[in-house]
Design a protein around this motif. Structure first.
Motif, PDB file in Angstrom:
ATOM      1  N   THR A 274      -1.301  -4.392  -4.589  1.00  0.00           N
ATOM      2  CA  THR A 274      -2.148  -3.333  -3.967  1.00  0.00           C
ATOM      3  C   THR A 274      -2.222  -3.477  -2.555  1.00  0.00           C
ATOM      4  O   THR A 274      -2.358  -2.732  -1.585  1.00  0.00           O
ATOM      5  N   THR A 275      -1.989  -4.662  -2.051  1.00  0.00           N
ATOM      6  CA  THR A 275      -2.213  -5.140  -0.442  1.00  0.00           C
ATOM      7  C   THR A 275      -1.144  -6.253  -0.079  1.00  0.00           C
ATOM      8  O   THR A 275      -0.458  -6.842  -1.102  1.00  0.00           O
ATOM      9  N   GLY A 276      -0.759  -6.206   1.149  1.00  0.00           N
ATOM     10  CA  GLY A 276       0.116  -7.238   1.583  1.00  0.00           C
ATOM     11  C   GLY A 276       1.731  -6.953   1.399  1.00  0.00           C
ATOM     12  O   GLY A 276       2.023  -5.685   1.202  1.00  0.00           O
TER      13      GLY A 276
ATOM     14  N   PRO B 222      -1.632   3.824   6.555  1.00  0.00           N
ATOM     15  CA  PRO B 222      -0.522   3.143   5.872  1.00  0.00           C
ATOM     16  C   PRO B 222       0.918   3.819   5.607  1.00  0.00           C
ATOM     17  O   PRO B 222       0.533   4.918   5.179  1.00  0.00           O
TER      18      PRO B 222
ATOM     19  N   GLU C  93       0.830  -1.237  -0.128  1.00  0.00           N
ATOM     20  CA  GLU C  93       0.237   0.010  -0.133  1.00  0.00           C
ATOM     21  C   GLU C  93       0.811   1.431   0.055  1.00  0.00           C
ATOM     22  O   GLU C  93       0.504   2.183  -0.595  1.00  0.00           O
TER      23      GLU C  93
ATOM     24  N   HIS D 186       2.408   1.559  -3.631  1.00  0.00           N
ATOM     25  CA  HIS D 186       1.457   1.382  -4.818  1.00  0.00           C
ATOM     26  C   HIS D 186       1.419   2.851  -5.474  1.00  0.00           C
ATOM     27  O   HIS D 186       1.439   2.862  -6.657  1.00  0.00           O
TER      28      HIS D 186
END
Length: 368
Positions: A76-78, A202, A39, A42
């Motif tokens: 987009t995540t992780g 984030p 995040e 990105h």
């Protein structure tokens, strides 16, 4: 700059600053020092898809570099893997019996190879604890016990999973929460303290301190957190001073009697109840920029930037936003000296009133 910047190396905490900066790497961005979340990367990578991004891992004891991972497309995540061992480096994921763990099973990360340090200067006990004989290397070689949890993925890359102890990293600095807790409880008004890192937004990691007052009968007034914060500032380096202090009646515990970190509340960074509203258009703009950078709804002209959760990285971002919106050049130290809107506005006025230094002229050579 006159020439383009080819390479920049930063920590994940610096990524928000890079988004606002006119200085961008044209060829490669290297990120290290902290776990990298997808995040956080990105947004920047979407606007700079042609820049090669490398996630870099390695403690100082391994001469900084141990593993790296080239990011071709940003999820987009992780979490983003820390990659594979670099040249002349060996990495092991071992269990408590120093046996290699299977793929996908967490274990402690050990580093060996030509670049490994020999130990800690004049600290033989700590050296023996962290630099142990390499069970898989040539006789006489050692491997470094990092204290990091990791596992091998099926594609042969490493995934960082956190720490085996309580050590944390904020903006690339190693911090032992127990050291900060000891300073906080040194204040007479504090009976217990807990310190942890929160990432409520984030990419914005902050060190937060939770305090239990010694006098639990006086729950309304509570301890003066500003005094406790000043004590921390006097005894700790800047990166170890909590961004916020939260007072609790008691620390939440699990059924096993351990600290329940998930039950600790997020700090409520609110402005002073008696805050004054902006009186001029510039103060109104500065209040809005303070609130934007701090991620809070509202700021008064007397509210302290650092008391509301600001730190050195956010200070850099605020100075950049002031330059963009108001066209005013400020040094970071100006914000440390005048951390309120009213103080900063007065500093801008005082700087504008000072006569500008005339441009230097070429020195004339004496005639021969």
């Amino acid at each position: 700059p006159d020439e383009p910047i080819n390479l920049i190396k930063i920590t994940p905490s610096h990524l928000p600053l890079l988004e606002d900066s006119p200085l961008q790497p044209s060829t490669r961005l290297i990120i290290g020092g902290e776990p990298l979340a997808a995040e956080a990367l990105h947004t920047w990578h979407t606007h700079h898809p042609h820049t090669h991004v490398t996630n870099h891992y390695g403690p100082t004891e391994a001469t900084i570099g141990a593993t790296d991972h080239t990011i071709t497309s940003t999820p987009t995540t992780g979490a983003i893997p820390i990659g594979r061992p670099m040249w002349n480096t060996r990495v092991y994921i071992l269990d408590q019996s120093l046996r290699p763990t299977p793929i996908g099973v967490p274990g402690e990360l050990y580093i060996a190879g030509a670049q490994l340090a020999r130990g800690y200067l004049h600290r033989p006990a700590l050296t023996a604890e962290r630099f142990i004989p390499d069970p898989f290397g040539p006789p006489g070689t050692r491997t470094y016990r990092t204290g990091d949890l990791a596992r091998w993925n099926t594609d042969g890359t490493l995934e960082h999973l956190g720490r085996t102890d309580t050590q944390v990293k904020v903006r690339g600095f190693r911090i032992e929460p127990g050291e900060v807790e000891a300073v906080l409880t040194a204040h007479d008004a504090i009976a217990q303290a807990a310190v942890l890192v929160r990432e409520d937004q984030p990419g914005d990691k902050r060190l937060i301190g939770y305090l239990v007052p010694a006098d639990t009968a006086d729950t309304e007034a509570g301890p003066d957190t500003s005094e406790v914060l000043r004590l921390a500032q006097d005894r700790l380096p800047d990166y170890m001073v909590p961004s916020a202090l939260v007072v609790l009646e008691r620390l939440p515990l699990t059924p096993n009697g351990k600290l329940d970190r998930n039950a600790l509340p997020a700090p409520n960074h609110v402005a002073s109840a008696s805050r004054r509203a902006p009186r001029t258009p510039r103060e109104e703009t500065l209040c809005a920029l303070f609130a934007e950078v701090l991620g809070i709804p509202e700021v008064g002209i007397d509210d302290d930037f650092f008391t509301l959760g600001g730190h050195s990285l956010l200070a850099t971002r605020l100075v950049s936003r002031i330059r963009t919106v108001l066209g005013v050049e400020l040094a970071i130290r100006a914000l440390f000296k005048a951390p309120t809107v009213i103080g900063l506005s007065e500093h801008i006025d005082a700087s504008a009133a000072q006569p500008t230094r005339p441009k230097l002229r070429p020195m004339r050579r004496p005639e021969q």
